[in-house]
Write a protein that holds these residues in place. Sequence first.
Motif, mmCIF file in Angstrom:
data_model
loop_
_atom_site.group_PDB
_atom_site.id
_atom_site.type_symbol
_atom_site.label_atom_id
_atom_site.label_comp_id
_atom_site.label_asym_id
_atom_site.label_seq_id
_atom_site.Cartn_x
_atom_site.Cartn_y
_atom_site.Cartn_z
ATOM 1 N N ASP A 76 0.807 -1.223 0.000
ATOM 2 C CA ASP A 76 0.000 0.000 0.000
ATOM 3 C C ASP A 76 0.843 1.278 0.000
ATOM 4 O O ASP A 76 0.293 2.389 0.015
ATOM 5 C CB ASP A 76 -0.923 0.038 1.227
ATOM 6 N N LEU A 77 2.165 1.148 -0.021
ATOM 7 C CA LEU A 77 3.020 2.323 0.072
ATOM 8 C C LEU A 77 2.977 3.155 -1.213
ATOM 9 O O LEU A 77 2.877 2.621 -2.319
ATOM 10 C CB LEU A 77 4.462 1.915 0.371
ATOM 11 N N THR A 78 3.079 4.476 -1.035
ATOM 12 C CA THR A 78 3.036 5.425 -2.143
ATOM 13 C C THR A 78 4.303 6.264 -2.157
ATOM 14 O O THR A 78 4.693 6.824 -1.127
ATOM 15 C CB THR A 78 1.822 6.366 -2.000
ATOM 16 N N MET A 79 4.936 6.361 -3.296
ATOM 17 C CA MET A 79 6.070 7.264 -3.472
ATOM 18 C C MET A 79 5.619 8.700 -3.223
ATOM 19 O O MET A 79 4.569 9.126 -3.695
ATOM 20 C CB MET A 79 6.622 7.118 -4.893
ATOM 21 N N GLU A 80 6.407 9.463 -2.445
ATOM 22 C CA GLU A 80 6.090 10.866 -2.218
ATOM 23 C C GLU A 80 7.284 11.754 -2.569
ATOM 24 O O GLU A 80 7.522 12.009 -3.749
ATOM 25 C CB GLU A 80 5.629 11.077 -0.772
ATOM 26 N N LEU A 81 8.043 12.186 -1.576
ATOM 27 C CA LEU A 81 9.071 13.200 -1.796
ATOM 28 C C LEU A 81 10.444 12.724 -1.321
ATOM 29 O O LEU A 81 10.557 11.975 -0.353
ATOM 30 C CB LEU A 81 8.715 14.481 -1.041
ATOM 31 N N PRO A 97 -5.251 9.924 11.476
ATOM 32 C CA PRO A 97 -4.017 9.260 11.027
ATOM 33 C C PRO A 97 -3.182 10.184 10.141
ATOM 34 O O PRO A 97 -3.720 11.038 9.419
ATOM 35 C CB PRO A 97 -4.535 8.056 10.227
ATOM 36 N N GLY A 98 -1.865 10.011 10.194
ATOM 37 C CA GLY A 98 -0.978 10.828 9.367
ATOM 38 C C GLY A 98 -0.861 10.323 7.940
ATOM 39 O O GLY A 98 -0.507 11.082 7.040
ATOM 40 N N PHE A 99 -1.090 9.019 7.737
ATOM 41 C CA PHE A 99 -1.038 8.393 6.417
ATOM 42 C C PHE A 99 0.317 8.552 5.720
ATOM 43 O O PHE A 99 0.390 8.500 4.498
ATOM 44 C CB PHE A 99 -2.139 8.943 5.510
ATOM 45 N N HIS A 100 1.385 8.744 6.459
ATOM 46 C CA HIS A 100 2.711 8.813 5.842
ATOM 47 C C HIS A 100 3.773 8.697 6.933
ATOM 48 O O HIS A 100 3.480 8.809 8.125
ATOM 49 C CB HIS A 100 2.903 10.117 5.073
ATOM 50 N N ALA A 101 5.002 8.453 6.495
ATOM 51 C CA ALA A 101 6.160 8.490 7.376
ATOM 52 C C ALA A 101 7.153 9.487 6.794
ATOM 53 O O ALA A 101 7.346 9.547 5.577
ATOM 54 C CB ALA A 101 6.802 7.106 7.503
ATOM 55 N N GLN A 102 7.772 10.263 7.660
ATOM 56 C CA GLN A 102 8.700 11.318 7.238
ATOM 57 C C GLN A 102 10.010 11.138 7.988
ATOM 58 O O GLN A 102 9.999 10.849 9.184
ATOM 59 C CB GLN A 102 8.067 12.673 7.563
ATOM 60 N N TRP A 103 11.136 11.297 7.314
ATOM 61 C CA TRP A 103 12.410 11.036 7.965
ATOM 62 C C TRP A 103 13.522 11.947 7.448
ATOM 63 O O TRP A 103 13.436 12.530 6.377
ATOM 64 C CB TRP A 103 12.829 9.578 7.765
ATOM 65 N N ASN A 104 14.582 12.022 8.266
ATOM 66 C CA ASN A 104 15.842 12.675 7.903
ATOM 67 C C ASN A 104 16.947 11.628 7.963
ATOM 68 O O ASN A 104 17.111 10.966 8.996
ATOM 69 C CB ASN A 104 16.188 13.815 8.861
ATOM 70 N N THR A 147 -1.662 4.388 0.063
ATOM 71 C CA THR A 147 -2.851 4.563 -0.758
ATOM 72 C C THR A 147 -4.097 4.723 0.101
ATOM 73 O O THR A 147 -5.119 5.232 -0.382
ATOM 74 C CB THR A 147 -3.043 3.357 -1.696
ATOM 75 N N LEU A 148 -4.016 4.361 1.370
ATOM 76 C CA LEU A 148 -5.168 4.483 2.262
ATOM 77 C C LEU A 148 -5.489 5.940 2.579
ATOM 78 O O LEU A 148 -6.595 6.249 3.031
ATOM 79 C CB LEU A 148 -4.901 3.729 3.576
ATOM 80 N N GLY A 149 -4.515 6.823 2.337
ATOM 81 C CA GLY A 149 -4.732 8.228 2.677
ATOM 82 C C GLY A 149 -4.334 9.191 1.591
ATOM 83 O O GLY A 149 -3.904 10.314 1.872
ATOM 84 N N SER A 150 -4.464 8.791 0.332
ATOM 85 C CA SER A 150 -4.008 9.633 -0.771
ATOM 86 C C SER A 150 -4.671 11.006 -0.771
ATOM 87 O O SER A 150 -4.029 12.027 -1.005
ATOM 88 C CB SER A 150 -4.268 8.940 -2.110
ATOM 89 N N SER A 151 -5.982 11.046 -0.514
ATOM 90 C CA SER A 151 -6.684 12.323 -0.553
ATOM 91 C C SER A 151 -6.216 13.257 0.553
ATOM 92 O O SER A 151 -6.226 14.485 0.401
ATOM 93 C CB SER A 151 -8.197 12.093 -0.440
ATOM 94 N N LEU A 170 1.568 7.143 -6.743
ATOM 95 C CA LEU A 170 1.703 8.601 -6.749
ATOM 96 C C LEU A 170 1.019 9.209 -7.966
ATOM 97 O O LEU A 170 0.299 10.214 -7.863
ATOM 98 C CB LEU A 170 3.180 8.994 -6.728
ATOM 99 N N VAL A 171 1.236 8.612 -9.138
ATOM 100 C CA VAL A 171 0.611 9.111 -10.362
ATOM 101 C C VAL A 171 -0.911 9.072 -10.230
ATOM 102 O O VAL A 171 -1.613 10.011 -10.626
ATOM 103 C CB VAL A 171 1.073 8.292 -11.583
ATOM 104 N N GLU A 172 -1.420 8.007 -9.641
ATOM 105 C CA GLU A 172 -2.874 7.893 -9.448
ATOM 106 C C GLU A 172 -3.375 8.968 -8.488
ATOM 107 O O GLU A 172 -4.470 9.521 -8.677
ATOM 108 C CB GLU A 172 -3.219 6.502 -8.916
ATOM 109 N N MET A 173 -2.592 9.283 -7.462
ATOM 110 C CA MET A 173 -2.952 10.358 -6.545
ATOM 111 C C MET A 173 -3.110 11.667 -7.308
ATOM 112 O O MET A 173 -4.070 12.424 -7.112
ATOM 113 C CB MET A 173 -1.885 10.539 -5.455
ATOM 114 N N GLY A 174 -2.151 11.937 -8.209
ATOM 115 C CA GLY A 174 -2.211 13.157 -8.991
ATOM 116 C C GLY A 174 -3.434 13.225 -9.889
ATOM 117 O O GLY A 174 -4.075 14.264 -10.029
#
Length: 322
Positions: free
Chosen positions: A139-144, A180-187, A263-267, A305-309
Amino acid sequence: MATATETSTAPPTFAENHMNDVPSSLPSTSNPYQAAREALDRDGFVVLPASLFPTFDLASLRDAASTLTASARSGKWPYIRTLPKQFPPWPSKPGEHGIWGVQHLMHPLNPSHATFARSYFDAELLKYVSVLIGCSEEDLTMELYNMLVRPDGEFALRWHRDDIPPEASDVEELERLGKPGFHAQWNLALYDDASLVVVPGSHKRARTSFERSADPYEPNMPGQLVVKLQAGEVAFYNNNILHRGVYDPTKERMTLHGSIGTTLGSSERARNVLQHGVGAWAKEYDFEDFEPAMRERARAMREALVEMGKSSGEVGFYSKDE
């Protein structure tokens, strides 16, 4: 990715902000993935040691980062974060103040895009991401994937939450923090780094009266903690923890700043992600240079990601600071 507006208040110096430095520790457990999840849920951030990610090639990443940063500073790479702007959109030239970040590390026009992409789609990293989000890897989505670099002058970010505007009421804050945050963010630090400042636990509560009335660059926020990273360490953090960045213009910094969604939180994630312009080139990325398993993972996440767009349309910007 935040919602505040620019202020004329001058940021304090680097030295004034490095107080209350306390190391973070990962709880001891037989399940390191669950331990990371528990720490992130409890504190709003967690630091993972470099030993958990043996495939990260720091030497190659540093070389690629140095080359791309030099191109960005010279005006040859247009995807940048410029001083003194904290939020997008940013101009495509450094201007007189210079840069503090480099965008779109995986853009196919970057000769070293595959080097960065291999760390982004690293199998072990994705395992942690899926557990931290609470979804399956499918279910993972490419982001940034961007990079935070040594600024060309004194620079600091204001206290903020990425997805909640500063004018939000207590009720509005708590409502958003309860979702829910629907993502993970890291450094991922390529060099030792101590730039991220957080207030542990603030991702679970509304701001205090002091936090609401404090100067945007308050150097001594009650309970603040400087997240110290050694080269190769990864810090995951809740993007709605009360946090800021304080940067030393005299010390080299190259920290890879990534996010992956589901994909559970694309919107819910569309504007935070697409306002950075990743949709303009992601569909062109074919991952041909990858070994089969990684190529399959990467293509599936790219398609999400493309589908999100496609489903989101025009998303605009959270902030248009001047």
